[in-house]
Design a protein around this motif. Structure first.
Motif, PDB file in Angstrom:
ATOM      1  N   PRO A  26       0.789  -1.237   0.000  1.00 19.74           N
ATOM      2  CA  PRO A  26       0.000   0.000   0.000  1.00 19.74           C
ATOM      3  C   PRO A  26       0.818   1.283   0.000  1.00 19.74           C
ATOM      4  CG  PRO A  26      -0.951  -1.567   1.528  1.00 19.74           C
ATOM      5  CD  PRO A  26       0.338  -2.166   1.025  1.00 19.74           C
ATOM      6  N   GLU A  27       1.930   1.313   0.724  1.00 21.15           N
ATOM      7  CA  GLU A  27       2.715   2.552   0.797  1.00 21.15           C
ATOM      8  C   GLU A  27       3.317   2.948  -0.548  1.00 21.15           C
ATOM      9  OE1 GLU A  27       5.085  -0.924   2.368  1.00 21.15           O
ATOM     10  OE2 GLU A  27       3.140  -0.061   2.827  1.00 21.15           O
ATOM     11  N   GLU A  28       3.384   2.029  -1.489  1.00 21.38           N
ATOM     12  CA  GLU A  28       3.901   2.330  -2.827  1.00 21.38           C
ATOM     13  C   GLU A  28       2.791   2.672  -3.821  1.00 21.38           C
ATOM     14  OE1 GLU A  28       6.513  -0.756  -4.220  1.00 21.38           O
ATOM     15  OE2 GLU A  28       7.623  -0.791  -2.339  1.00 21.38           O
ATOM     16  N   CYS A  29       1.555   2.675  -3.382  1.00 23.69           N
ATOM     17  CA  CYS A  29       0.428   2.836  -4.296  1.00 23.69           C
ATOM     18  C   CYS A  29      -0.210   4.218  -4.270  1.00 23.69           C
ATOM     19  CB  CYS A  29      -0.638   1.787  -4.000  1.00 23.69           C
ATOM     20  SG  CYS A  29      -0.083   0.136  -4.461  1.00 23.69           S
ATOM     21  N   VAL A  30       0.300   5.128  -3.476  1.00 26.62           N
ATOM     22  CA  VAL A  30      -0.266   6.475  -3.427  1.00 26.62           C
ATOM     23  C   VAL A  30      -0.004   7.162  -4.767  1.00 26.62           C
ATOM     24  CG1 VAL A  30      -0.141   8.706  -2.262  1.00 26.62           C
ATOM     25  CG2 VAL A  30       0.103   6.606  -0.953  1.00 26.62           C
ATOM     26  N   CYS A  31      -1.002   7.904  -5.270  1.00 26.11           N
ATOM     27  CA  CYS A  31      -0.832   8.650  -6.513  1.00 26.11           C
ATOM     28  C   CYS A  31       0.364   9.589  -6.384  1.00 26.11           C
ATOM     29  CB  CYS A  31      -2.093   9.460  -6.819  1.00 26.11           C
ATOM     30  SG  CYS A  31      -1.884  10.595  -8.204  1.00 26.11           S
ATOM     31  N   ASP A  32       1.318   9.472  -7.308  1.00 28.01           N
ATOM     32  CA  ASP A  32       2.494  10.335  -7.238  1.00 28.01           C
ATOM     33  C   ASP A  32       2.481  11.448  -8.287  1.00 28.01           C
ATOM     34  OD1 ASP A  32       2.941   8.748  -9.440  1.00 28.01           O
ATOM     35  OD2 ASP A  32       4.888   8.014  -8.796  1.00 28.01           O
ATOM     36  N   PHE A  33       1.384  11.565  -9.037  1.00 23.34           N
ATOM     37  CA  PHE A  33       1.279  12.656 -10.010  1.00 23.34           C
ATOM     38  C   PHE A  33       0.914  13.972  -9.337  1.00 23.34           C
ATOM     39  CE2 PHE A  33       1.747  12.047 -14.484  1.00 23.34           C
ATOM     40  CZ  PHE A  33       1.804  10.679 -14.653  1.00 23.34           C
ATOM     41  N   PHE A  34       0.123  13.904  -8.286  1.00 25.98           N
ATOM     42  CA  PHE A  34      -0.455  15.115  -7.712  1.00 25.98           C
ATOM     43  C   PHE A  34      -0.207  15.230  -6.220  1.00 25.98           C
ATOM     44  CE2 PHE A  34      -3.451  13.796 -11.140  1.00 25.98           C
ATOM     45  CZ  PHE A  34      -3.238  14.862 -12.002  1.00 25.98           C
ATOM     46  N   GLN A  35      -0.246  16.473  -5.757  1.00 25.17           N
ATOM     47  CA  GLN A  35      -0.305  16.783  -4.333  1.00 25.17           C
ATOM     48  C   GLN A  35      -1.578  17.587  -4.111  1.00 25.17           C
ATOM     49  OE1 GLN A  35       1.831  15.530  -2.074  1.00 25.17           O
ATOM     50  NE2 GLN A  35       2.784  14.533  -3.832  1.00 25.17           N
ATOM     51  N   GLU A  36      -2.206  17.425  -2.957  1.00 20.24           N
ATOM     52  CA  GLU A  36      -3.400  18.221  -2.665  1.00 20.24           C
ATOM     53  C   GLU A  36      -3.032  19.696  -2.744  1.00 20.24           C
ATOM     54  OE1 GLU A  36      -5.180  16.825   0.981  1.00 20.24           O
ATOM     55  OE2 GLU A  36      -5.479  14.823   0.142  1.00 20.24           O
ATOM     56  N   GLY A  37      -3.874  20.463  -3.429  1.00 15.93           N
ATOM     57  CA  GLY A  37      -3.626  21.888  -3.621  1.00 15.93           C
ATOM     58  C   GLY A  37      -2.989  22.230  -4.958  1.00 15.93           C
ATOM     59  N   ASP A  38      -2.439  21.229  -5.660  1.00 16.41           N
ATOM     60  CA  ASP A  38      -1.881  21.493  -6.994  1.00 16.41           C
ATOM     61  C   ASP A  38      -2.949  22.128  -7.871  1.00 16.41           C
ATOM     62  OD1 ASP A  38       0.545  20.344  -6.343  1.00 16.41           O
ATOM     63  OD2 ASP A  38       0.239  18.514  -7.514  1.00 16.41           O
ATOM     64  N   SER A  39      -2.533  23.047  -8.736  1.00 17.36           N
ATOM     65  CA  SER A  39      -3.476  23.727  -9.609  1.00 17.36           C
ATOM     66  C   SER A  39      -2.926  23.752 -11.036  1.00 17.36           C
ATOM     67  CB  SER A  39      -3.695  25.152  -9.094  1.00 17.36           C
ATOM     68  OG  SER A  39      -4.699  25.792  -9.835  1.00 17.36           O
ATOM     69  N   PHE A  40      -3.827  23.561 -11.990  1.00 19.29           N
ATOM     70  CA  PHE A  40      -3.485  23.539 -13.414  1.00 19.29           C
ATOM     71  C   PHE A  40      -4.492  24.408 -14.144  1.00 19.29           C
ATOM     72  CE2 PHE A  40      -2.283  19.617 -11.408  1.00 19.29           C
ATOM     73  CZ  PHE A  40      -1.014  19.354 -11.892  1.00 19.29           C
ATOM     74  N   LEU A  41      -4.111  24.906 -15.310  1.00 19.49           N
ATOM     75  CA  LEU A  41      -5.024  25.735 -16.078  1.00 19.49           C
ATOM     76  C   LEU A  41      -5.210  25.152 -17.476  1.00 19.49           C
ATOM     77  CD1 LEU A  41      -6.709  28.344 -15.928  1.00 19.49           C
ATOM     78  CD2 LEU A  41      -4.773  29.518 -16.986  1.00 19.49           C
ATOM     79  N   TYR A  42      -6.455  24.864 -17.796  1.00 16.34           N
ATOM     80  CA  TYR A  42      -6.829  24.421 -19.145  1.00 16.34           C
ATOM     81  C   TYR A  42      -7.109  25.678 -19.954  1.00 16.34           C
ATOM     82  CZ  TYR A  42      -9.871  22.660 -22.851  1.00 16.34           C
ATOM     83  OH  TYR A  42     -10.454  22.374 -24.055  1.00 16.34           O
ATOM     84  N   THR A  43      -6.441  25.807 -21.099  1.00 15.59           N
ATOM     85  CA  THR A  43      -6.563  27.028 -21.893  1.00 15.59           C
ATOM     86  C   THR A  43      -7.271  26.820 -23.219  1.00 15.59           C
ATOM     87  OG1 THR A  43      -4.338  26.691 -22.784  1.00 15.59           O
ATOM     88  CG2 THR A  43      -4.539  28.101 -20.827  1.00 15.59           C
ATOM     89  N   GLY A  44      -7.726  25.606 -23.490  1.00 18.51           N
ATOM     90  CA  GLY A  44      -8.492  25.367 -24.707  1.00 18.51           C
ATOM     91  C   GLY A  44      -7.952  24.209 -25.517  1.00 18.51           C
ATOM     92  N   GLY A  45      -8.698  23.850 -26.556  1.00 17.48           N
ATOM     93  CA  GLY A  45      -8.316  22.709 -27.387  1.00 17.48           C
ATOM     94  C   GLY A  45      -8.428  21.431 -26.583  1.00 17.48           C
ATOM     95  N   ALA A  46      -7.765  20.421 -27.030  1.00 20.47           N
ATOM     96  CA  ALA A  46      -7.788  19.156 -26.300  1.00 20.47           C
ATOM     97  C   ALA A  46      -6.471  18.928 -25.571  1.00 20.47           C
ATOM     98  CB  ALA A  46      -8.058  18.006 -27.268  1.00 20.47           C
ATOM     99  N   GLU A  47      -5.667  19.996 -25.443  1.00 15.41           N
ATOM    100  CA  GLU A  47      -4.356  19.843 -24.830  1.00 15.41           C
ATOM    101  C   GLU A  47      -4.440  19.685 -23.325  1.00 15.41           C
ATOM    102  OE1 GLU A  47      -0.822  22.094 -25.677  1.00 15.41           O
ATOM    103  OE2 GLU A  47      -1.614  22.499 -27.684  1.00 15.41           O
ATOM    104  N   MET A  48      -3.812  18.648 -22.854  1.00 20.78           N
ATOM    105  CA  MET A  48      -3.723  18.379 -21.433  1.00 20.78           C
ATOM    106  C   MET A  48      -2.743  19.382 -20.822  1.00 20.78           C
ATOM    107  SD  MET A  48      -2.365  14.815 -19.783  1.00 20.78           S
ATOM    108  CE  MET A  48      -0.698  14.979 -20.401  1.00 20.78           C
ATOM    109  N   PRO A  49      -3.071  19.940 -19.644  1.00 14.31           N
ATOM    110  CA  PRO A  49      -2.110  20.839 -18.985  1.00 14.31           C
ATOM    111  C   PRO A  49      -0.792  20.114 -18.713  1.00 14.31           C
ATOM    112  CG  PRO A  49      -4.272  21.020 -17.963  1.00 14.31           C
ATOM    113  CD  PRO A  49      -4.329  19.847 -18.910  1.00 14.31           C
ATOM    114  N   GLU A  50       0.294  20.849 -18.819  1.00 18.70           N
ATOM    115  CA  GLU A  50       1.617  20.274 -18.588  1.00 18.70           C
ATOM    116  C   GLU A  50       1.710  19.715 -17.170  1.00 18.70           C
ATOM    117  OE1 GLU A  50       6.257  21.690 -18.575  1.00 18.70           O
ATOM    118  OE2 GLU A  50       4.830  22.733 -19.877  1.00 18.70           O
TER     119      GLU A  50
END
Length: 106
Positions: A26-50
């Motif tokens: 279990p300790e290796e299964c935590v999502c490592d892409f995000f931290q609580e509070g992270d913020s991203f901005l979608y600016t249009g098209g189908a492009e995923m935020p960096e």
């Protein structure tokens, strides 16, 4: 079209399901892409935020796209132009707040 702010609200982990269904501890299964509070901005098209998780993007894109075009999820959501959604990882889901924001003039 509006931009959409994507904010990580919460990361969950269900250790009992990890032990029952996955091969990693279990300790290796935590999502490592995000931290609580992270913020991203979608600016249009189908492009995923960096820096965004591609799997979560597939799950969120439909709602992000709808909000950018002016959709509303009231009366289910309290505020116009917002929605709370999560990725579909059933063992370690991440919840996001999506907020339509006015685009800045070019």
């Amino acid at each position: 079209m509006k931009q959409v702010r994507i904010t990580v609200l919460r990361k969950q982990l269900y250790p009992d399901l990890v032990r029952q269904y996955l091969t990693e501890p279990p300790e290796e299964c935590v999502c490592d892409f995000f931290q609580e509070g992270d913020s991203f901005l979608y600016t249009g098209g189908a492009e995923m935020p960096e820096g965004f998780c591609p799997w979560a993007w597939i799950d969120l894109y439909r709602t992000v796209s709808a909000l950018s075009c002016g959709a509303t999820y009231t009366p289910w959501q309290r505020e116009e132009g917002t929605s709370v959604v999560c990725c579909t990882d059933g063992i370690r889901p991440v919840s996001f707040l999506l907020e339509a924001v006015e685009s800045r003039p070019s």
